[in-house]
Motif scaffolding. Structure first.
Motif, PDB file in Angstrom:
ATOM      1  N   ARG A 146       0.845  -1.130  -0.011  1.00 24.98           N
ATOM      2  CA  ARG A 146       0.536   0.468   0.454  1.00 24.98           C
ATOM      3  C   ARG A 146       1.416   1.474   0.170  1.00 24.98           C
ATOM      4  NH1 ARG A 146      -2.672  -0.860   4.113  1.00 24.98           N
ATOM      5  NH2 ARG A 146      -1.698   0.845   5.787  1.00 24.98           N
ATOM      6  N   LYS A 147       1.879   1.042   1.004  1.00 26.18           N
ATOM      7  CA  LYS A 147       2.421   2.104   0.785  1.00 26.18           C
ATOM      8  C   LYS A 147       3.177   2.361  -0.631  1.00 26.18           C
ATOM      9  CE  LYS A 147       2.253   3.611   5.095  1.00 26.18           C
ATOM     10  NZ  LYS A 147       1.996   5.113   5.186  1.00 26.18           N
ATOM     11  N   PHE A 148       3.571   1.511  -1.081  1.00 27.79           N
ATOM     12  CA  PHE A 148       4.534   1.892  -2.289  1.00 27.79           C
ATOM     13  C   PHE A 148       3.822   2.458  -3.501  1.00 27.79           C
ATOM     14  CE2 PHE A 148       8.131  -1.338  -1.413  1.00 27.79           C
ATOM     15  CZ  PHE A 148       8.655  -0.446  -1.788  1.00 27.79           C
ATOM     16  N   LEU A 149       2.416   1.549  -3.350  1.00 26.56           N
ATOM     17  CA  LEU A 149       1.545   2.703  -3.999  1.00 26.56           C
ATOM     18  C   LEU A 149       1.108   3.923  -3.926  1.00 26.56           C
ATOM     19  CD1 LEU A 149      -1.194   2.175  -6.472  1.00 26.56           C
ATOM     20  CD2 LEU A 149      -2.589   1.763  -4.875  1.00 26.56           C
ATOM     21  N   GLU A 150       1.325   4.490  -3.040  1.00 25.80           N
ATOM     22  CA  GLU A 150       0.592   5.568  -2.021  1.00 25.80           C
ATOM     23  C   GLU A 150       1.875   6.617  -2.737  1.00 25.80           C
ATOM     24  OE1 GLU A 150       0.075   5.514   1.718  1.00 25.80           O
ATOM     25  OE2 GLU A 150      -1.632   4.403   1.832  1.00 25.80           O
ATOM     26  N   VAL A 151       3.855   6.185  -2.925  1.00 28.00           N
ATOM     27  CA  VAL A 151       4.014   6.723  -3.060  1.00 28.00           C
ATOM     28  C   VAL A 151       4.509   6.777  -4.321  1.00 28.00           C
ATOM     29  CG1 VAL A 151       6.069   4.686  -3.467  1.00 28.00           C
ATOM     30  CG2 VAL A 151       6.475   7.368  -2.218  1.00 28.00           C
ATOM     31  N   PHE A 152       3.619   6.473  -5.464  1.00 29.70           N
ATOM     32  CA  PHE A 152       3.885   6.361  -6.703  1.00 29.70           C
ATOM     33  C   PHE A 152       2.537   7.512  -7.375  1.00 29.70           C
ATOM     34  CE2 PHE A 152       1.257   5.486 -10.356  1.00 29.70           C
ATOM     35  CZ  PHE A 152       1.966   5.339 -11.669  1.00 29.70           C
ATOM     36  N   ILE A 153       1.278   7.656  -6.527  1.00 32.90           N
ATOM     37  CA  ILE A 153       0.639   8.193  -6.757  1.00 32.90           C
ATOM     38  C   ILE A 153       1.144   9.658  -5.761  1.00 32.90           C
ATOM     39  CG2 ILE A 153      -1.930   9.303  -6.167  1.00 32.90           C
ATOM     40  CD1 ILE A 153      -2.565   5.934  -6.150  1.00 32.90           C
ATOM     41  N   PHE A 154       1.517   9.849  -5.257  1.00 28.84           N
ATOM     42  CA  PHE A 154       2.248  10.462  -4.728  1.00 28.84           C
ATOM     43  C   PHE A 154       3.224  11.858  -5.189  1.00 28.84           C
ATOM     44  CE2 PHE A 154       5.781  13.257  -1.847  1.00 28.84           C
ATOM     45  CZ  PHE A 154       4.910  14.514  -1.208  1.00 28.84           C
ATOM     46  N   MET A 155       4.127  10.654  -6.020  1.00 27.73           N
ATOM     47  CA  MET A 155       5.356  11.336  -6.578  1.00 27.73           C
ATOM     48  C   MET A 155       4.675  12.080  -8.278  1.00 27.73           C
ATOM     49  SD  MET A 155       7.775  10.966  -4.537  1.00 27.73           S
ATOM     50  CE  MET A 155       8.823  11.905  -5.393  1.00 27.73           C
ATOM     51  N   LEU A 156       3.893  10.992  -8.642  1.00 25.14           N
ATOM     52  CA  LEU A 156       3.437  11.625  -9.905  1.00 25.14           C
ATOM     53  C   LEU A 156       2.780  13.253  -9.300  1.00 25.14           C
ATOM     54  CD1 LEU A 156       3.029  10.685 -13.024  1.00 25.14           C
ATOM     55  CD2 LEU A 156       0.540   9.913 -11.881  1.00 25.14           C
ATOM     56  N   PHE A 157       1.907  13.384  -8.403  1.00 21.29           N
ATOM     57  CA  PHE A 157       0.675  14.148  -8.504  1.00 21.29           C
ATOM     58  C   PHE A 157       2.063  15.394  -7.679  1.00 21.29           C
ATOM     59  CE2 PHE A 157      -0.716  17.161  -5.220  1.00 21.29           C
ATOM     60  CZ  PHE A 157      -1.587  18.026  -5.488  1.00 21.29           C
ATOM     61  N   ILE A 158       2.858  14.950  -7.277  1.00 18.89           N
ATOM     62  CA  ILE A 158       4.033  16.290  -6.634  1.00 18.89           C
ATOM     63  C   ILE A 158       5.200  16.679  -8.088  1.00 18.89           C
ATOM     64  CG2 ILE A 158       6.455  16.391  -5.825  1.00 18.89           C
ATOM     65  CD1 ILE A 158       4.446  16.898  -3.654  1.00 18.89           C
ATOM     66  N   TRP A 192      10.627  15.819 -19.223  1.00 16.86           N
ATOM     67  CA  TRP A 192      11.156  15.433 -18.202  1.00 16.86           C
ATOM     68  C   TRP A 192      10.641  14.521 -16.647  1.00 16.86           C
ATOM     69  CZ3 TRP A 192       9.675  15.377 -13.270  1.00 16.86           C
ATOM     70  CH2 TRP A 192      10.803  15.140 -11.802  1.00 16.86           C
ATOM     71  N   LEU A 193       9.137  13.931 -16.933  1.00 15.29           N
ATOM     72  CA  LEU A 193       8.995  12.499 -16.411  1.00 15.29           C
ATOM     73  C   LEU A 193       9.497  11.715 -16.901  1.00 15.29           C
ATOM     74  CD1 LEU A 193       7.453  11.833 -14.486  1.00 15.29           C
ATOM     75  CD2 LEU A 193       5.700  11.508 -16.354  1.00 15.29           C
ATOM     76  N   LEU A 194       9.716  11.672 -18.651  1.00 14.87           N
ATOM     77  CA  LEU A 194      10.377  10.707 -19.192  1.00 14.87           C
ATOM     78  C   LEU A 194      12.008  10.487 -18.851  1.00 14.87           C
ATOM     79  CD1 LEU A 194      10.243   7.693 -20.717  1.00 14.87           C
ATOM     80  CD2 LEU A 194      11.399   9.820 -22.500  1.00 14.87           C
ATOM     81  N   ASN A 195      12.521  11.462 -18.558  1.00 15.94           N
ATOM     82  CA  ASN A 195      13.918  11.896 -17.988  1.00 15.94           C
ATOM     83  C   ASN A 195      14.579  11.410 -16.608  1.00 15.94           C
ATOM     84  OD1 ASN A 195      14.995  12.657 -20.042  1.00 15.94           O
ATOM     85  ND2 ASN A 195      15.004  14.801 -20.148  1.00 15.94           N
ATOM     86  N   PHE A 196      12.367  11.769 -15.117  1.00 16.70           N
ATOM     87  CA  PHE A 196      13.017  11.725 -14.056  1.00 16.70           C
ATOM     88  C   PHE A 196      12.450   9.747 -13.921  1.00 16.70           C
ATOM     89  CE2 PHE A 196       9.832  11.089 -10.553  1.00 16.70           C
ATOM     90  CZ  PHE A 196      11.430  11.047  -9.576  1.00 16.70           C
TER      91      PHE A 196
END
Length: 315
Positions: A7-19, A71-75
């Motif tokens: 659940r934390k890995f899923l949260e961090v994916f959504i969180f980082m995409l939003f940020i 930028w996201l592709l490079n990130f």
């Protein structure tokens, strides 16, 4: 535990995409043109054709979503880009300044713990005594004083008038003392009051009375039972206020000319160095997320009731 980690890995994916999207958008919409800053138009005669050529070369003529996509592709490939000003890779610049910021953060936390734990504990143990009154007064004064103003006082008294400690730079332990003391004292007032309140609540619980009835010593009751039970609220507030702590580190680094990533990003904002600002936001967001995740996981060990409820729910 596996479900929590997934659940934390899923949260961090959504969180980082939003940020990444929000920070990228807001940085680009901020006033100022990085091309004009790089070309130093106030000092050089630059034609509009040259400005447009640079803007096209840096990709600023493309739509924002297209720029974000590149930028996201490079990130995703762990490429944070290069600084517009120095031409160095952003990740190298951040990793160069990170040790200084970590030192300052750890030093501030040591000062905060050295002040808040004794004062908060004594204030709770000797409730309504002169120790409690003095502790509350000091915490109120500490909360009312801005960290930068406290730092200016320390610079004037300790460095300028008595020349006891250096006021700027990073040259061993002496240069770390004043910034750590300034930030640590500024944030300790919150934790003194919070620890006092949490300890008073713990000392009034039924399990404390039961421990006294079993003949346990007051020292053991306080350290093993009451103090441990009072930690979750304090750790929760620390996780929530970590962003404020990072902001305080930035202010103190600028005030004391401490060469950490806080001072680095302030210079980047002034110079419109978008890749460096973006890299800083992402790394600090990841740090905040990791710390809050560790705070959530620590509850299972600091609060046995939560661990028991998880065990019963999994049956």
């Amino acid at each position: 535990m596996v479900q929590i980690i997934v659940r934390k890995f899923l949260e961090v994916f959504i969180f980082m995409l939003f940020i990444t999207f929000v920070s990228f958008l807001f940085i680009r919409l901020a006033p100022g043109d990085p091309v004009l800053t790089i070309l130093n138009v106030d000092e050089l005669s630059v034609s509009q054709e040259q400005v447009e050529m640079w803007r096209e070369e840096m990709g600023f003529n493309k739509p924002l979503l297209v720029q974000y996509g590149y930028w996201l592709l490079n990130f995703v490939q762990l490429d944070f880009g290069q600084s517009y000003v120095t031409g160095q890779p952003v990740i190298e610049m951040i990793l160069t300044g990170l040790p200084a910021t970590v030192e300052l953060t750890i030093g501030s936390m040591i000062v905060m713990l050295a002040v808040s734990i004794p004062l908060g504990s004594l204030s709770a143990l000797y409730r309504d005594s002169w120790i409690d009154q003095a502790s509350r007064i000091l915490s109120i004064i500490g909360a009312a004083i801005p960290s930068f103003w406290l730092g200016l006082i320390f610079i004037d008294l300790i460095s300028v008038r008595f020349s006891w400690l250096p006021t700027m730079g990073r040259d061993g332990l002496p240069s770390l003392i004043l910034p750590s003391l300034t930030l640590g004292l500024a944030i300790s007032s919150v934790y003194v009051r919070l620890l006092r309140s949490s300890l008073l609540d713990s000392l009034g619980q039924e399990f404390i009375r039961s421990a006294r009835a079993r003949g346990l010593s007051d020292k053991r009751i306080f350290l093993v039972h009451a103090f441990r039970h009072s930690l979750p609220p304090v750790i929760t507030v620390f996780g929530v206020s970590l962003g404020s702590l990072i902001g305080g580190v930035v202010v103190i680094e600028v005030l004391f000319a401490y060469p950490g990533i806080g001072k680095l990003v302030v210079d980047a904002i002034r110079q419109r160095d978008y890749p460096l600002i973006q890299g800083y936001i992402l790394i600090m967001s990841a740090v905040v997320f990791i710390v809050n995740t560790c705070v959530d996981l620590s509850y299972r060990y600091l609060n046995p009731e939560m661990k028991l409820k998880e065990t019963e729910s999994n049956r």
